[in-house]
Design an enzyme around this catalytic site. Structure first.
Site, PDB file in Angstrom:
ATOM      1  N   ASP A 334      11.147   8.182 -27.106  1.00 48.16           N
ATOM      2  CA  ASP A 334      11.955   8.161 -26.193  1.00 48.16           C
ATOM      3  C   ASP A 334      13.374   8.600 -26.898  1.00 48.16           C
ATOM      4  O   ASP A 334      13.827   9.041 -28.134  1.00 48.16           O
ATOM      5  CB  ASP A 334      12.201   7.005 -25.605  1.00 48.16           C
ATOM      6  CG  ASP A 334      12.754   6.578 -24.398  1.00 48.16           C
ATOM      7  OD1 ASP A 334      13.201   7.300 -23.468  1.00 48.16           O
ATOM      8  OD2 ASP A 334      12.053   5.950 -23.280  1.00 48.16           O
ATOM      9  N   GLU A 532      18.097   2.690 -16.279  1.00 43.58           N
ATOM     10  CA  GLU A 532      18.441   1.767 -17.306  1.00 43.58           C
ATOM     11  C   GLU A 532      19.703   1.651 -17.537  1.00 43.58           C
ATOM     12  O   GLU A 532      20.592   1.728 -17.031  1.00 43.58           O
ATOM     13  CB  GLU A 532      17.824   3.028 -18.777  1.00 43.58           C
ATOM     14  CG  GLU A 532      16.735   3.444 -18.045  1.00 43.58           C
ATOM     15  CD  GLU A 532      16.770   5.116 -19.319  1.00 43.58           C
ATOM     16  OE1 GLU A 532      16.484   4.775 -20.811  1.00 43.58           O
ATOM     17  OE2 GLU A 532      16.970   5.874 -18.982  1.00 43.58           O
TER      18      GLU A 532
END
Ligand code: BGC
Length: 664
Positions: A334, A532
């Site tokens: 990620d 996020e």
């Protein structure tokens, strides 16, 4: 919003020490002084579900990969394993730094322009590919792979069709619909020359405080397998046709492996404290199905399991995912996820590569990472065999995508972006994702009615939520969605067709309501967009932008209320439910707000034109202070259980609900 983020301090890594095995007591060792020391969790691969990648390995391609590997230099091989963000690299840089991949992270846009036209995206993708495949002395041409977060349609591209976020699709309980959405998304992505979507998210979000809850289909692991295979099959096409993917399909990414939805208190990128058994039972269930469907990539999770970062978890990435689950594609890290591994930095992380991450997402620090990794291989910190394995996996995916071949029939088909066919599909998905929580008979509304529309009915950005032309999804205007319809526009069109009218709309001109009593009011409200981290909340958790005063006013005048709630998670809204005659959980429906009118408005005589079919794929909380679903009362006695959802065919009564925050 461009993402400049992830300071090293955000997730202060748990301190790791080598040689602490002797101190191990059930996952944690306590050092004599200082913070707890995490030890690499012990894993039993044989207890995990077995799977096998379909369609990825064939002898002829493997031989071609072998021939390429023999010709590539170490720099070229390591370069394949590194992915830069398009805001920090120019296509020409590839001549000096032969990277294997670029991504346009959320908000990166084209040369920093998040609102660039689809043709600019296409040109960008072509420029990168052209340089990567150039014939030059001392260079083995390998086409670059371009990835993007197409998580609810091609959501970073202005004019694309955006579908309900996964929480809404989960409520539709219709894998075949998901497959069609995957296919349509792939077509729009392929049209812009991009061949890889970082989707689907296979999280089983266990705590509604987590701001990424809406990226998951359901908290129920049992539902995830069917959704995972449908979305992978949609994006990638059939797994078993051999050779390369069908035209107009792209690589999917099963993410985030593993446990992203299980962090303590729903903290994004946090720590999952679970036994191996529970980790398997709750968080692993989508993956075997995705692998069986031939998913080409898996993204490692930022999160930790029992204090150990997933990017460093060799047992799970290598022994379980690639071993037990037979995954033959590649693992991508990620966004700077490797930098969170203790001892690593953004530009140096042998641990992640040795653990099994095949491609590091290094948005800004790719140059130094390339140099450092080459040096680490030369110094023996990373075995060359590990590099060869990673690059083989990456090349395998590139061959399967047909990137080595010139023909790409969907590339340049910009007519597909926001096409009428795709928009009709998105509208169908909206109809199929709306959950009717309450209806005392006020719905369906006659299309000949006089309807007062209040609240956020004319805000397409709000309908779309996070991961929309940018990261957090904030700051978008209706003008940013040239091929879209707001909820208000959909209501107006249906009322116009049925002889009714919108009397006053959100922020619209006032009419003399006393002289013209509306038949009904539709109040649209909900959460402002987030993605996020920014979406993480604490208890008590309730709807913060409440229209209660407005609702009271309407009630005082005897105007029936239909509430349309836009949210990325089930939220405690008992007060709003009590004041509404009907209440619809509309999630984050995307660009086709007209789907709301399809269900709310009947024909001129009031006969429904379409019925509600969706049911909750998450339990709806009974109190604002309740902890996660999987623990205690919140799970056993929700306000509305998973599977709940009324319809015109199956009505039901909802009494007066407790408005006590604790649910007493
Ligand atoms: C997210 C991923 C996403 C990646 C690339 C990360 O911060 O966790 O889901 O695919 O960024 O934008």
């Amino acid at each position: 919003m461009i993402r400049i983020r992830r300071g090293a301090g955000r997730n202060a890594p748990v301190v790791l020490a080598a040689g602490v095995a002797a101190l191990v007591v059930s996952g944690y060792a306590s050092a004599a002084a200082g913070p707890p020391v995490a030890v690499e969790p012990v894993v039993h691969p044989e207890q995990w579900p077995a799977a096998r990648s379909r369609g990825l390995v064939d002898p002829e391609t493997e031989a071609r990969i072998g021939a390429l590997l023999r010709r590539m230099s170490l720099e070229e091989k390591v370069g394949q394993m590194i992915q830069a963000d398009t805001t920090t690299i120019e296509p020409g840089d590839l001549r000096q730094f032969p990277l294997g991949s670029v991504l346009a992270g959320a908000g990166s846009g084209v040369h920093g322009d998040a609102r660039a036209a689809p043709s600019a995206w296409l040109a960008l993708a072509r420029e990168f590919r052209a340089v990567s495949t150039e014939e030059r002395p001392g260079h083995v041409p390998v086409p670059i792979i371009f990835g993007i977060d197409a998580v609810h349609g091609h959501n970073d591209v202005v004019g694309a069709t955006l579908y309900p976020h996964n929480i809404g699709l989960g409520a539709a309980h219709d894998p075949e619909l998901l497959q069609r959405i995957g296919r349509a998304t792939a077509e729009e992505v392929a049209a812009t020359g991009i061949s890889w979507a970082f989707a689907p998210t296979l999280a089983a979000p266990q705590d509604r405080r987590w701001g990424r809850s809406y990226e998951g289909y359901s908290d129920d692991p049992a539902l995830l397998g069917a959704y995972a295979s449908a979305m992978v099959a949609g994006l990638q096409g059939a797994a078993d046709l051999g050779g390369k993917l069908q035209a107009g399909r792209i690589a999917a990414t099963a993410k985030h492996f593993l446990g992203d939805g299980g962090t303590a208190e729903g903290v994004d990128e946090g720590n999952v404290q679970l036994s191996e058994r529970d980790l398997i039972a709750i968080h692993a269930q989508g993956y075997p199905a995705a692998i069986h469907a031939g998913v080409l990539t898996v993204m490692a999770s930022y999160s930790s399991w029992n204090g150990w970062k997933m990017h460093a978890n060799r047992a799970l990435l290598t022994d379980v995912l690639k071993g037990r689950m037979g995954f033959d594609g590649f693992v991508v890290g990620d966004w700077n996820g490797h930098a969170q591994v203790p001892g690593c930095t953004k530009d140096r992380c042998a641990v992640a590569i040795n653990a099994g991450v095949d491609m590091l997402m290094a948005p800004q620090d790719w140059k130094a990472l390339l140099q450092n990794t080459v040096a680490q291989v030369r110094a023996g910190e990373i075995a060359e065999a590990r590099i060869d394995d990673a690059v083989r996996r990456i090349l395998r995916v590139k061959f399967r995508l047909g990137l080595f071949e010139p023909a790409r029939p969907y590339e340049g088909r910009l007519d597909l972006i926001g096409s009428a066919e795709h928009r009709a599909l998105a509208r169908e998905a909206v109809r199929k994702s709306l959950v009717l929580l309450k209806n005392d008979g006020v719905l369906p509304i006659k299309a000949s009615a006089r309807v007062l529309v209040l609240g956020d009915a004319d805000d397409i950005g709000l309908q779309c939520g996070g991961w929309t032309i940018g990261w957090q999804g904030t700051g978008n205007k209706n003008a940013d969605f040239p091929a879209a319809e707001s909820i208000l526009a959909g209501l107006k069109a249906a009322l116009r067709a049925g002889g009714g009218e919108v009397m006053r709309e959100s922020n619209g001109p006032d009419v003399d309501l006393a002289a013209h009593q509306p038949d009904v009011a539709i109040v649209v409200f909900g959460e402002t967009p987030y993605a996020e981290m920014h979406g993480d909340r604490k208890l008590p958790l309730y709807n913060e932008r409440t229209p209660l005063t407005q609702m009271e006013g309407l009630r005082a005048r005897g105007i029936p209320i239909v509430a349309v709630f836009l949210s990325g998670r089930p939220l405690w809204v008992n007060a709003e439910l009590n004041r509404s005659n009907a209440f619809v959980a509309a999630w984050l429906p995307g660009t086709e707000g007209g789907g709301v009118a399809d269900l709310l408005l009947g024909d001129a005589a009031g006969k429904a034109r379409a019925d509600f079919t969706a049911t909750l794929s998450f339990p709806w909380p009974r109190a604002a202070t309740l902890p996660p679903y999987a623990h205690g009362d919140g799970y056993k006695r929700p306000q509305f259980p998973r599977g709940y959802g009324l319809s015109y065919a199956k009505p039901g009564a909802v009494g007066i609900l407790s408005e006590d925050l604790d649910g007493r």
